[in-house]
Motif scaffolding. Structure first.
Motif, PDB file in Angstrom:
ATOM      1  N   ILE A 288       0.830  -1.205   0.000  1.00  0.00           N
ATOM      2  CA  ILE A 288       0.000   0.000   0.000  1.00  0.00           C
ATOM      3  C   ILE A 288       0.867   1.258   0.000  1.00  0.00           C
ATOM      4  N   THR A 289       1.938   1.244   0.802  1.00  0.00           N
ATOM      5  CA  THR A 289       2.828   2.402   0.878  1.00  0.00           C
ATOM      6  C   THR A 289       3.513   2.661  -0.456  1.00  0.00           C
TER       7      THR A 289
ATOM      8  N   ILE B 104       1.112   4.233  -2.842  1.00  0.00           N
ATOM      9  CA  ILE B 104       0.920   5.659  -2.557  1.00  0.00           C
ATOM     10  C   ILE B 104       2.095   6.472  -3.095  1.00  0.00           C
TER      11      ILE B 104
ATOM     12  N   ILE C 292       1.826   6.660  -6.932  1.00  0.00           N
ATOM     13  CA  ILE C 292       0.761   7.576  -7.349  1.00  0.00           C
ATOM     14  C   ILE C 292       1.198   9.025  -7.133  1.00  0.00           C
ATOM     15  N   GLY C 293       1.840   9.283  -5.998  1.00  0.00           N
ATOM     16  CA  GLY C 293       2.302  10.643  -5.719  1.00  0.00           C
ATOM     17  C   GLY C 293       3.320  11.127  -6.738  1.00  0.00           C
TER      18      GLY C 293
ATOM     19  N   VAL D  94       2.457  14.049  -1.236  1.00  0.00           N
ATOM     20  CA  VAL D  94       1.886  12.714  -0.992  1.00  0.00           C
ATOM     21  C   VAL D  94       2.971  11.646  -1.118  1.00  0.00           C
TER      22      VAL D  94
ATOM     23  N   GLY E  17       4.330   9.026   1.757  1.00  0.00           N
ATOM     24  CA  GLY E  17       4.428   7.576   1.590  1.00  0.00           C
ATOM     25  C   GLY E  17       5.832   7.058   1.830  1.00  0.00           C
TER      26      GLY E  17
END
Length: 393
Positions: A180-181, A184, A187-188, A331, A335
């Motif tokens: 998940i990290t 993120i 995506i950031g 973001v 992360g």
């Protein structure tokens, strides 16, 4: 009794004798220190231990970050002001310079020892050198033909490729929280660089072709240092000739013609040499970071550099990438911070487990110590038991 002894008397003779004893002890201490340094530096096990002791994860990654910022500036001068638009040839110059510097280190006995040839087959070193040349050459060509944003988008694809390859090759699994990290972070970075997505067909093909060798290169560097007695410099020394050979083969295929007719003036050569020196430091610091951490952590560090450079340009140089890009960078950094926190938790748990295993091993030896307590204390068996207990603790 001599003349000097009669003049100095007993106090003088004691003073000279004490000085002689002190000098002898100092000489023996220096000789032991030199011997210890030689044994640590000129054996592969000792050299790796010294690298781990002096260059931990924080030091290695900080070193790599600083050098990466420096080589960005140097390469901007070389490819911008100087106009040396031959990325594979520039990489070839970098690796030839690195090999020459390491040859000087070896001549001065400053190059760490390599493990025996039987420990690592030549095929593994050959594969690493070949993959390294492909990864570096294709990355530079991709950066030349694509925008920085598209280049960063291609780098994002390296992260899941590394996770998948490590699972297939070494059965290495990543926890759900880390997945998940990393998502993120990716995506950031994608949001931060979405405003600069310029590319052409050839550049896109090169970027896609770079993803797999880029991931395998990091995995091999990390795995060979962590599972074998390889240091960063020793592995660079062994693989650089192979990498240089492949760069020579790739240069006519990926570089535009005209490198020999380039204006090789003193100023241009000086700029290229400075870039080559940064290239050596970047290769060394990257190898140190991969040996101290992991391939995934090194990719996250690369994305961290992108976000920090973007935010630094906005804060100090009045650049305006846009609010969307800035929010994406924030973001991504959040992360990365959480990913670092998860790694620290894992390292703390591993250290606690090792401590518990050591304590359990000590408790197993205690009954053995009691069974030998009836024997005289001067026996060799009892002395050996005591040494075993001290070593296990």
């Amino acid at each position: 009794m001599g003349v000097w002894e009669s003049i100095l008397g007993k106090a003088g003779r004691r003073f000279i004798k004490r000085k002689d004893i002190d000098a002898g002890e100092t000489g023996r201490a220096l000789e032991q220190l030199r011997s210890s340094f030689d044994s640590d530096f000129h054996t592969s096990e000792g050299a790796k231990h010294q690298q781990q002791r002096l260059c931990g994860p924080f030091v290695a990654m900080t070193f790599n970050f600083i050098v990466a910022v420096g080589i960005i500036m140097a390469n901007k001068v070389v490819m911008g002001k100087v106009g040396f638009n031959f990325p594979v040839a520039l990489s070839l110059i970098h690796y030839v310079t690195s090999w020459l510097l390491m040859a000087i280190f070896k001549a001065l006995s400053l190059l760490p020892a390599s493990p025996p040839s039987k420990a690592t087959p030549f095929s593994s070193l050959f594969l690493l050198g070949a993959v390294m040349s492909l990864a570096t050459g294709l990355a530079n060509v991709s950066l030349q033909h694509n925008s920085v944003g598209f280049y960063q988008m291609a780098k994002i694809a390296v992260t899941p490729t590394i996770v998948l390859a490590e699972f297939m090759l070494f059965n290495k699994k990543v926890s759900f929280h880390k997945v998940i990290t990393l998502a993120i972070v990716s995506i950031g970075v994608a949001v931060a660089t979405v405003s600069d997505l310029e590319f052409n067909f050839f550049g896109a093909c090169v970027a896609v072709a770079w993803i797999v060798p880029g991931a395998i290169n990091k995995i091999l560097w990390s795995n060979m240092q962590q599972t074998g007695n390889w240091t960063a410099l020793a592995l660079m020394w062994k693989t650089s000739p192979i990498t240089i050979f492949f760069f020579v083969a790739l240069m006519p295929l990926l570089d535009p013609p005209g490198v020999l007719s380039f204006n090789w003036s003193w100023n241009n050569v000086a700029a290229i040499i400075i870039s080559a020196l940064f290239g050596f430091l970047l290769q060394w610091s990257g190898a140190l970071a991969l040996g101290a951490t992991s391939a995934t952590s090194h990719v996250v560090l690369g994305q961290f550099k992108t976000c920090v450079i973007m935010l630094g340009g906005y804060a100090f140089f009045n650049s305006d990438p846009g609010m969307v890009s800035l929010c994406g960078a924030v973001v991504a950094l959040s992360g990365m911070s959480f990913y670092t926190y998860l790694n620290l938790l894992k390292e703390s748990a591993a250290a606690s487990k090792k401590l518990l295993e050591s304590a359990a091993a000590s408790k197993k030896l205690l009954p053995k110590q009691n069974s030998f307590s009836l024997k005289p204390k001067s026996t060799m068996d009892d002395q050996q038991v005591g040494m075993d207990i001290v070593d296990s603790v």
